[in-house]
Design a protein around this motif. Structure first.
Motif, PDB file in Angstrom:
ATOM      1  N   PHE A   1      13.443  57.043   9.550  1.00  0.00           N
ATOM      2  CA  PHE A   1      14.360  57.931  10.271  1.00  0.00           C
ATOM      3  C   PHE A   1      14.749  59.160   9.452  1.00  0.00           C
ATOM      4  O   PHE A   1      14.646  60.285   9.921  1.00  0.00           O
ATOM      5  CB  PHE A   1      15.628  57.159  10.661  1.00  0.00           C
ATOM      6  N   THR A   2      15.196  58.915   8.213  1.00  0.00           N
ATOM      7  CA  THR A   2      15.750  60.046   7.460  1.00  0.00           C
ATOM      8  C   THR A   2      14.670  61.050   7.067  1.00  0.00           C
ATOM      9  O   THR A   2      14.963  62.219   6.871  1.00  0.00           O
ATOM     10  CB  THR A   2      16.486  59.553   6.204  1.00  0.00           C
TER      11      THR A   2
ATOM     12  N   HIS B   1      10.054  64.128  23.048  1.00  0.00           N
ATOM     13  CA  HIS B   1      11.102  65.085  22.731  1.00  0.00           C
ATOM     14  C   HIS B   1      12.411  64.307  22.661  1.00  0.00           C
ATOM     15  O   HIS B   1      12.650  63.433  23.491  1.00  0.00           O
ATOM     16  CB  HIS B   1      11.198  66.164  23.814  1.00  0.00           C
ATOM     17  N   PRO B   2      13.252  64.561  21.676  1.00  0.00           N
ATOM     18  CA  PRO B   2      14.523  63.835  21.603  1.00  0.00           C
ATOM     19  C   PRO B   2      15.406  64.097  22.822  1.00  0.00           C
ATOM     20  O   PRO B   2      15.246  65.089  23.532  1.00  0.00           O
ATOM     21  CB  PRO B   2      15.182  64.400  20.339  1.00  0.00           C
ATOM     22  N   MET B   3      16.344  63.155  23.031  1.00  0.00           N
ATOM     23  CA  MET B   3      17.344  63.374  24.069  1.00  0.00           C
ATOM     24  C   MET B   3      18.379  64.385  23.572  1.00  0.00           C
ATOM     25  O   MET B   3      18.353  64.783  22.406  1.00  0.00           O
ATOM     26  CB  MET B   3      18.043  62.054  24.429  1.00  0.00           C
ATOM     27  N   THR B   4      19.281  64.811  24.422  1.00  0.00           N
ATOM     28  CA  THR B   4      20.392  65.661  24.008  1.00  0.00           C
ATOM     29  C   THR B   4      21.275  64.879  23.043  1.00  0.00           C
ATOM     30  O   THR B   4      21.604  63.723  23.306  1.00  0.00           O
ATOM     31  CB  THR B   4      21.187  66.121  25.234  1.00  0.00           C
TER      32      THR B   4
ATOM     33  N   THR C   1      23.994  51.519   9.397  1.00  0.00           N
ATOM     34  CA  THR C   1      22.535  51.449   9.203  1.00  0.00           C
ATOM     35  C   THR C   1      22.052  52.545   8.274  1.00  0.00           C
ATOM     36  O   THR C   1      20.911  52.503   7.812  1.00  0.00           O
ATOM     37  CB  THR C   1      21.785  51.621  10.542  1.00  0.00           C
ATOM     38  N   GLY C   2      22.893  53.574   8.039  1.00  0.00           N
ATOM     39  CA  GLY C   2      22.425  54.721   7.259  1.00  0.00           C
ATOM     40  C   GLY C   2      21.598  55.684   8.099  1.00  0.00           C
ATOM     41  O   GLY C   2      21.032  56.650   7.588  1.00  0.00           O
ATOM     42  N   VAL C   3      21.514  55.415   9.380  1.00  0.00           N
ATOM     43  CA  VAL C   3      20.756  56.266  10.297  1.00  0.00           C
ATOM     44  C   VAL C   3      21.752  56.980  11.203  1.00  0.00           C
ATOM     45  O   VAL C   3      22.641  56.343  11.765  1.00  0.00           O
ATOM     46  CB  VAL C   3      19.780  55.423  11.151  1.00  0.00           C
TER      47      VAL C   3
ATOM     48  N   ASP D   1      18.960  61.580  12.904  1.00  0.00           N
ATOM     49  CA  ASP D   1      17.775  60.895  12.358  1.00  0.00           C
ATOM     50  C   ASP D   1      17.038  60.150  13.457  1.00  0.00           C
ATOM     51  O   ASP D   1      15.803  60.140  13.519  1.00  0.00           O
ATOM     52  CB  ASP D   1      18.191  59.870  11.290  1.00  0.00           C
ATOM     53  N   PHE D   2      17.805  59.480  14.306  1.00  0.00           N
ATOM     54  CA  PHE D   2      17.219  58.710  15.395  1.00  0.00           C
ATOM     55  C   PHE D   2      16.407  59.630  16.309  1.00  0.00           C
ATOM     56  O   PHE D   2      15.275  59.320  16.702  1.00  0.00           O
ATOM     57  CB  PHE D   2      18.328  58.000  16.175  1.00  0.00           C
ATOM     58  N   ALA D   3      16.994  60.786  16.585  1.00  0.00           N
ATOM     59  CA  ALA D   3      16.316  61.758  17.456  1.00  0.00           C
ATOM     60  C   ALA D   3      15.018  62.239  16.812  1.00  0.00           C
ATOM     61  O   ALA D   3      13.980  62.351  17.472  1.00  0.00           O
ATOM     62  CB  ALA D   3      17.241  62.937  17.734  1.00  0.00           C
ATOM     63  N   LYS D   4      15.076  62.521  15.513  1.00  0.00           N
ATOM     64  CA  LYS D   4      13.875  63.048  14.846  1.00  0.00           C
ATOM     65  C   LYS D   4      12.771  61.980  14.799  1.00  0.00           C
ATOM     66  O   LYS D   4      11.582  62.308  14.811  1.00  0.00           O
ATOM     67  CB  LYS D   4      14.216  63.536  13.443  1.00  0.00           C
TER      68      LYS D   4
END
Lengths: 448, 124, 517
Positions: free
Chosen positions: C482-483, C433-436, C416-418, C422-425
């Protein structure tokens, strides 16, 4: 249960979505023999009022420094904390956030850590400081470990006038590494120069400033001697307010300065949580333990802050980490930073001067009590008395008169008869002239 | 001068009994932006396969092992202020240290350029 | 005459473009200078009485130069730190699914009680006759911890989880030394999935760390573990439930096998919150386990501490516990500070994290035996609910029920290029808040989600909907979302490389301006 939002219906719907017959089924990996069939033998849940009542009843059994005149020090000091400090540290965004691992949404924490590091560096007269450690004693032990890493040597010299708890923590950890610890004897009247105890195998010398008996000593010559032998000088400061009045250890040539920051913002708390301060020369920064916050820019060029140099830490280096510590004392460092920001340069200098003045008044008053001898030529806000009899029962006698009249030597050096008649006494801005007079009168009565 | 490679992605350029050591272009590309390089002290005795230097990126620290045994004779101190040199020119200006080789026979255990390139291919 | 002119009361047309503001503020989001860049000499936010004139006894060491601190009044300081606070995410603002960190609600009652002067205004070296209330809290807390874990003893003084680990391993080391095996037992087994503190602690205590591989289903490989056992093994350090969010099914066999060769079983209790009130570690064969009061018993994380890490100990290890400790006699509690026995020493000055003890005890008493078990059940139920509802769009790392946290890997992001990062951000832009991420190391591109028991079903459903939408967006090729993320935080992504290459760790005053020519 007021803290648990799920209802019975919610739980049933969620189980259905999961496809599990019961919550017990989700615990099926637990060996059957280890599953409890009912609640453990402890009371059932309680309402807020009942909990408050029960725990308040416990608190009421203590006779704290707010209801008695307190002259206790020896590593923890009672200072007035401005109301704004506690209000600000209870802001949800500070209180209920985690370690700032996502810097984009943790600039609040990161910026105050950067301010904290700057404040600690300025106070100690050092080039860099970390984002804090558990407390002064553990910071001190970590400094010794750091000195071993920097020098590759394994002999450590501890001043006899280093707080005995600090020395004990160092010895406890040193035992893990086969470090040779040379503990000098306590010198209540002031310790001589330790230059002669340094040799080519020495990693560091650890001294305290002011020392545990309150003496204020110039370590400039010692620093030169220690560094001349290729070792490091570690200076521990247990009363950080003293740095508002005294030449900072960095100016005397210290390589590492550690301290207890509890005196600003944190309070007495029966010993914890406290705030470990850790500062060093810049050239040692990669050997430092603990978290560090650094300045950088974001993708649009705006200034921001991040945790940095984290490859020293356990979550990356694992068994090669500089220390096993993976936290700082975040909220306590915030309290410290806010208190110090409120004081500012003028406020801290005045606070320190006031502490010293109160201690001078107290020393003169107590030294005038028959049989009592003041052992200090120099001190900041704490000094040591030699009493004509054992100090511990005297302290109990003072308690009966509503005064917390110092820390008896036997409490810090149990089993050492030479410490029995010593009394370490501190005064801060929280002690009025009337309290000081009452203390002197009570001491005379108890000794009579 | 001959250049030899290890499976841990170090290179050693040998002339006579001295060797200049660094990490390969492939290694730096795997590590990403380097932020710190710790070079060994001059005079340090190295054993083949033992830890000689450390390179760090933001989220990882990697040991650089000695390709052969010997003694450190020079270190690239310029990297202290410019670790990015290793990213830019890993097998040139980004060298880490030089050593006096104790036993040239140990070089026989290492790969030549073609052998190393083939080895890297197998890692994809 | 009265001004009868009205003002517009409908919003009109909104422009879509961003506006450059004069000072860089964006509405409620204020740019805020460092405290050192504010203030004026002579100003202070604290009023103190006049200093009486005395003859200085500072031993000729009175400070000569200025310290360099700024001067600000109280309103300035309050505004500064309030503005800073608003640049943080917090549990009180939203779900904080940071796996392994247990970001549960922090009850305010606990804050109130910890501030009672009978605890907070008590000096650690006050005469023992005056500190009974605090020592009682320590004693009652110890009782609860012992009953909940089924262990006979507890060392209260460790100041954090890692400090607790150190305490436990030092007790184990002391026990081996006491039976003459200090020199021979030099190896500690640590699973690959362990928290980094485990190997760091073992190495710090002078042991060699021997990693134990995991099975394909995310648990300790029992056969591999048994093959590593021998008379030189001092201990195993095992997290249970483990860092993959799974219960180690073979735990009793592991304990037996380690005991069989004379080693001890150290359990990393970071995840005790998943089983508290339902399973007692003492029944699993544990010899020592630290308890993160800031996780299981909800003392606040405070932006990274302070925490507390009491360690429960088996009868074999109890004699080696660090000083000081609390003893009970006839319903009264006393503090023991001096011991001529086998204690391995002292881990810190004074008595441990009293401020955390009172908070944790309030939390325990509020929940009771029934509520604690319910909290564990709800935490596990919520994690399984998330796993079940996301498994068709994200990729769960392992099959079967999880405990209190759901672990996903990055297979669903393949091509996906992600990235996981990126997913967290992108989650930040969505208000979470992102997960660990990238932990545990045994799973590629790991995403470890721990909802805790504090979330309502509505909150969980909202979170699930957002995560599903993001997973779909990644696969639909919406890469920029994402990026470039986060777009809506006080800062965009920060340059960590720059920070580490040229460390700037403190403010320094700007160089004095050049005199005008």
């Amino acid at each position: 249960m007021r803290y648990l939002p799920l209802t019975g219906d919610d739980r049933a719907e969620m189980l259905a979505a999961i496809g599990a017959p019961s919550v017990d089924d989700l615990f099926r990996d637990v060996p059957e023999a280890a599953r409890l069939s009912g609640p453990v033998d402890l009371p059932r849940h309680l309402g807020e009022f009942e909990v408050e009542q029960a725990i308040s009843a416990m608190a009421a059994k203590s006779r704290h420094s707010g209801v008695m005149a307190s002259f206790l020090g020896a590593g923890a000091y009672r200072h007035h904390i401005p109301a704004a400090v506690d209000h600000l540290i209870q802001r949800s965004e500070f209180l209920t956030s985690y370690t700032p691992y996502q810097p984009e949404i943790a600039q609040g924490t990161l910026q105050y850590l950067f301010e904290f590091q700057t404040q600690v560096a300025l106070l100690t007269g050092m080039e860099v400081a970390n984002a804090s450690m558990y407390d002064g004693s553990t910071a001190c032990a970590e400094a010794v470990e750091m000195a071993r890493r920097v020098t590759g040597r394994h002999r450590v010299v501890l001043s006899g006038n280093l707080h005995p708890h600090y020395a004990e923590v160092i010895r406890t950890l040193a035992a893990l590494h086969g470090t040779e610890v040379v503990s000098k004897p306590a010198a209540p009247g002031g310790e001589g120069d330790l230059s002669g105890d340094v040799d080519g195998g020495t990693a560091c010398v650890v001294v305290q400033y002011p020392d545990v008996f309150g003496h204020v000593t110039d370590f400039t010559a010692l620093a030169k001697a220690v560094q001349g032998a290729g070792a490091l000088l570690i200076v521990a400061v247990t009363e950080v307010v003293a740095l508002g009045a005294l030449v900072p250890p960095g100016a005397m040539g210290a390589d590492i300065v550690v301290g207890e920051g509890q005196g600003l913002g944190v309070g007495l708390q029966y010993g914890g949580p406290y705030l470990g301060l850790f500062a060093a020369r810049a050239k040692f920064v990669r050997q430092m333990p603990g978290r560090l916050c650094g300045e950088t820019v974001d993708a649009t060029g705006r200034r921001g802050f991040v945790l940095t140099l984290s490859t020293r830490e356990q979550h990356i280096r694992r068994e090669k980490a500089t220390s096993n510590i993976c936290t700082n004392s975040g909220l306590c460092s915030l309290a410290f930073t806010i208190h110090l920001s409120l004081l500012g340069e003028a406020g801290l200098v005045k606070l320190a001067a006031l502490n010293h003045a109160r201690a001078v008044t107290l020393a003169d008053a107590l030294a005038g009590v028959p049989g009592v001898k003041l052992l200090n030529q120099s001190f900041f806000n704490e000094f040591t008395l030699r009493l004509p009899k054992a100090a511990a029962p005297v302290v109990e006698g003072l308690v009966a008169r509503g005064i917390l009249g110092g820390v008896p030597g036997a409490r810090l050096w149990p089993g050492d008869p030479a410490a029995d008649d010593l009394l370490i006494v501190a005064a801060t801005e929280t002690n009025s002239e009337a309290e000081i007079a009452a203390f002197a009168k009570a001491l005379a009565e108890v000794l009579a | 001068m001959t250049v030899k490679f290890t499976k841990d992605h170090e290179w050693i350029a040998v002339s006579g009994t001295t060797g200049r050591v660094g990490i390969t272009v492939y290694a730096q590309s795997q590590l990403g932006d380097l932020v710190y390089v710790e070079v060994p002290a001059i005079g340090k005795a190295l054993t083949k396969g033992g830890e000689a230097a450390v390179v760090e990126s933001v989220k990882a620290a990697s040991e650089v092992y000695a390709p052969v045994s010997g003694k450190v004779t020079a270190a690239n101190d310029a990297l202290a202020d410019a670790p990015e040199t290793v990213n830019a020119d890993a097998e040139g200006e980004g060298w880490l240290y030089e050593m006096e080789i104790a036993d040239p026979a140990e070089l026989g255990d290492l790969m030549d350029r073609a052998g190393y390139d083939a080895y890297v291919e197998t890692l994809h | 005459m009265m001004n009868r002119q009205g003002r517009p009361s409908t919003p009109g047309e909104a422009s879509s473009g961003a506006v450059d503001t004069v000072l860089g503020h964006r509405g409620l989001d204020h740019e805020e200078a460092l405290i050192f860049e504010q203030g004026q000499a002579g100003r202070s936010g604290v009023d103190l009485p006049e200093v009486p004139a005395v003859t200085s006894r500072l031993g000729n060491l009175a400070r000569k130069g200025p310290i360099g601190l700024p001067g600000l009044s109280e309103p300035q300081v309050v505004r500064h730190y309030v503005r800073l606070s608003r640049r943080n995410y917090a549990i009180d603002m939203g779900l904080y699914p940071l796996g392994s960190c247990t970001m549960k609600h922090n009850p305010r009652l606990n804050e109130k009680l910890a501030r009672l002067p009978g605890f907070a205004d008590l000096h650690p070296l006050a005469p023992l006759s005056t500190t009974e209330g605090a020592v009682e809290v320590m004693g009652v807390l110890a009782h609860w911890l012992k009953v909940l874990t089924g262990m006979p003893a507890v060392a209260l003084t460790p100041k954090a989880g890692a400090h607790g680990e150190l305490c436990g391993i030092m007790a184990i080391r002391a026990a081996h030394v006491a039976r003459g095996e200090g020199e021979t037992r030099k190896r500690i087994l640590v699973p690959e999935s362990a928290h980094g503190t485990n190997p760091a602690t073992a190495a710090y205590c002078g042991f060699t760390v021997d990693p134990v591989p995991a099975t394909a289903e995310g648990r300790v490989d029992l056969a591999a573990l048994k093959a590593k056992l021998g008379p030189d093994v001092a201990a195993i350090m095992l997290t249970n439930p483990n860092t993959c969010g799974l219960f180690e099914r073979d735990i009793r066999e592991i304990a037996e096998a380690v005991h069989g060769v004379g080693g001890y079983f150290y359990c990393d209790g970071a995840n005790f919150n998943a089983i508290v009130g339902r399973v007692r570690p003492g029944d699993l064969g544990v010899d020592a386990m630290h308890i993160n009061l800031h996780k299981t018993f909800s003392t606040p994380h405070g932006g990274g501490g302070p925490g507390a890490g009491p360690v429960v100990l088996s009868a074999a290890l109890a004699p080696f516990a660090p000083l000081p400790w609390v003893v009970e006699k006839d319903g009264r509690f006393a503090l023991v500070e001096d011991d001529k026995g086998q204690s391995f020493g002292r881990m810190a000055a004074f008595n441990g994290q009293m401020g955390m003890f009172s908070r944790a005890l309030a939390y325990m008493m509020s929940h009771g035996a029934d509520g604690l078990a319910q909290a564990a059940s709800d935490a596990v139920l919520s994690a399984n609910y998330i796993q079940a509802r996301l498994s068709d769009v994200m990729t769960a790392a392992f099959d079967g029920p999880c405990m209190h946290e759901a672990l996903f890997d990055d297979r669903f992001l393949k091509d996906t290029g992600v990235t996981t990062l990126d997913f967290a951000k992108a989650m930040i832009d969505e208000g979470y808040h992102p997960m660990t991420m990238y932990f545990p190391l045994v799973v590629h591109g790991a995403m470890l989600i721990e909802p805790t028991e504090s979330e309502s079903k509505e909150s969980l459903d909202e979170f699930i909907a957002v995560m599903r939408r993001l997973a779909e967006a990644a696969r639909a090729g919406e890469v920029d979302r994402f990026t470039g993320a986060p777009h809506y935080a006080p800062r965009r992504r920060l340059d960590e490389t720059l920070a580490a290459r040229k460390p700037v760790l403190r403010w320094t005053p700007p160089a004095p301006a050049q005199a005008a020519e």
